[in-house]
Design a protein around this motif. Structure first.
Motif, PDB file in Angstrom:
ATOM      1  N   TYR A  71      27.149  65.226  20.125  1.00 36.17           N
ATOM      2  CA  TYR A  71      27.796  66.037  21.145  1.00 36.17           C
ATOM      3  C   TYR A  71      29.208  66.344  20.661  1.00 36.17           C
ATOM      4  N   ARG A  72      29.590  67.616  20.704  1.00 38.71           N
ATOM      5  CA  ARG A  72      30.942  68.012  20.284  1.00 38.71           C
ATOM      6  C   ARG A  72      31.893  67.836  21.455  1.00 38.71           C
ATOM      7  N   GLU A  73      32.787  66.897  21.295  1.00 38.05           N
ATOM      8  CA  GLU A  73      33.790  66.634  22.335  1.00 38.05           C
ATOM      9  C   GLU A  73      35.001  67.519  22.091  1.00 38.05           C
ATOM     10  N   ILE A  84      29.201  61.032  19.368  1.00 35.69           N
ATOM     11  CA  ILE A  84      30.193  61.873  20.047  1.00 35.69           C
ATOM     12  C   ILE A  84      31.324  62.125  19.051  1.00 35.69           C
ATOM     13  N   THR A 114      24.127  68.987  20.225  1.00 38.83           N
ATOM     14  CA  THR A 114      23.591  69.173  21.560  1.00 38.83           C
ATOM     15  C   THR A 114      24.712  69.566  22.514  1.00 38.83           C
ATOM     16  N   ASP A 115      24.327  70.169  23.626  1.00 40.63           N
ATOM     17  CA  ASP A 115      25.300  70.574  24.645  1.00 40.63           C
ATOM     18  C   ASP A 115      25.419  69.533  25.762  1.00 40.63           C
ATOM     19  N   ARG A 117      26.151  65.649  26.812  1.00 37.68           N
ATOM     20  CA  ARG A 117      26.771  64.437  26.288  1.00 37.68           C
ATOM     21  C   ARG A 117      25.828  63.238  26.347  1.00 37.68           C
ATOM     22  N   ALA A 120      23.343  62.512  23.311  1.00 34.62           N
ATOM     23  CA  ALA A 120      23.849  62.135  21.976  1.00 34.62           C
ATOM     24  C   ALA A 120      23.330  60.746  21.629  1.00 34.62           C
TER      25      ALA A 120
END
Length: 124
Positions: A71-73, A84, A114-115, A117, A120
């Motif tokens: 997940y892109r924080e 993350i 992924t979109d 959280r 992940a």
């Protein structure tokens, strides 16, 4: 002389110990150290700096075949768990530098973004 004879007789049972069997060979285990990659991550794409990277990754579109679902924080402070990442634009501020390859067979592991959280995760 008598003391030496008694000392030798006391040590005699220790010399007749049966030979112990060698330790069983351990099976080779594959380490999943890519699961420990989280926080600020810099994705290197220039082959000239491939040796600066700690791991080689392949970016996979399909989550079903990825070793690590990421997940892109948007905030570096919240990138504190498995999968993350905060993608940093500068190497200087990165906790991990990963080289992105276009060849899947050269990669140490595969990554899919992924979109959500909560999805992940790290997989085998």
């Amino acid at each position: 002389m008598y003391i030496l004879l008694i000392f030798w007789m006391a040590l005699l049972p220790l010399l007749n110990l049966p030979a112990t069997a060698p330790a069983p060979a351990r099976e080779a285990t594959v380490e999943r150290d890519y699961c420990d990659i989280y926080g600020a991550v810099y994705l290197e794409r220039d082959p000239r700096y491939k040796n600066d990277a700690s791991k080689i990754v392949y970016l996979n579109e399909d989550q079903a075949f990825a070793n690590l679902v990421v997940y892109r924080e948007s905030n570096k402070l919240f990138a504190d768990g498995i999968g993350i990442w905060f993608i940093t634009p500068s190497k200087a501020f990165a906790n991990h530098i990963l080289y992105v390859t276009e060849q899947r067979h050269q990669a140490d592991f595969t990554v899919s973004f992924t979109d959500v959280r909560s999805s992940a995760t790290c997989r085998d």
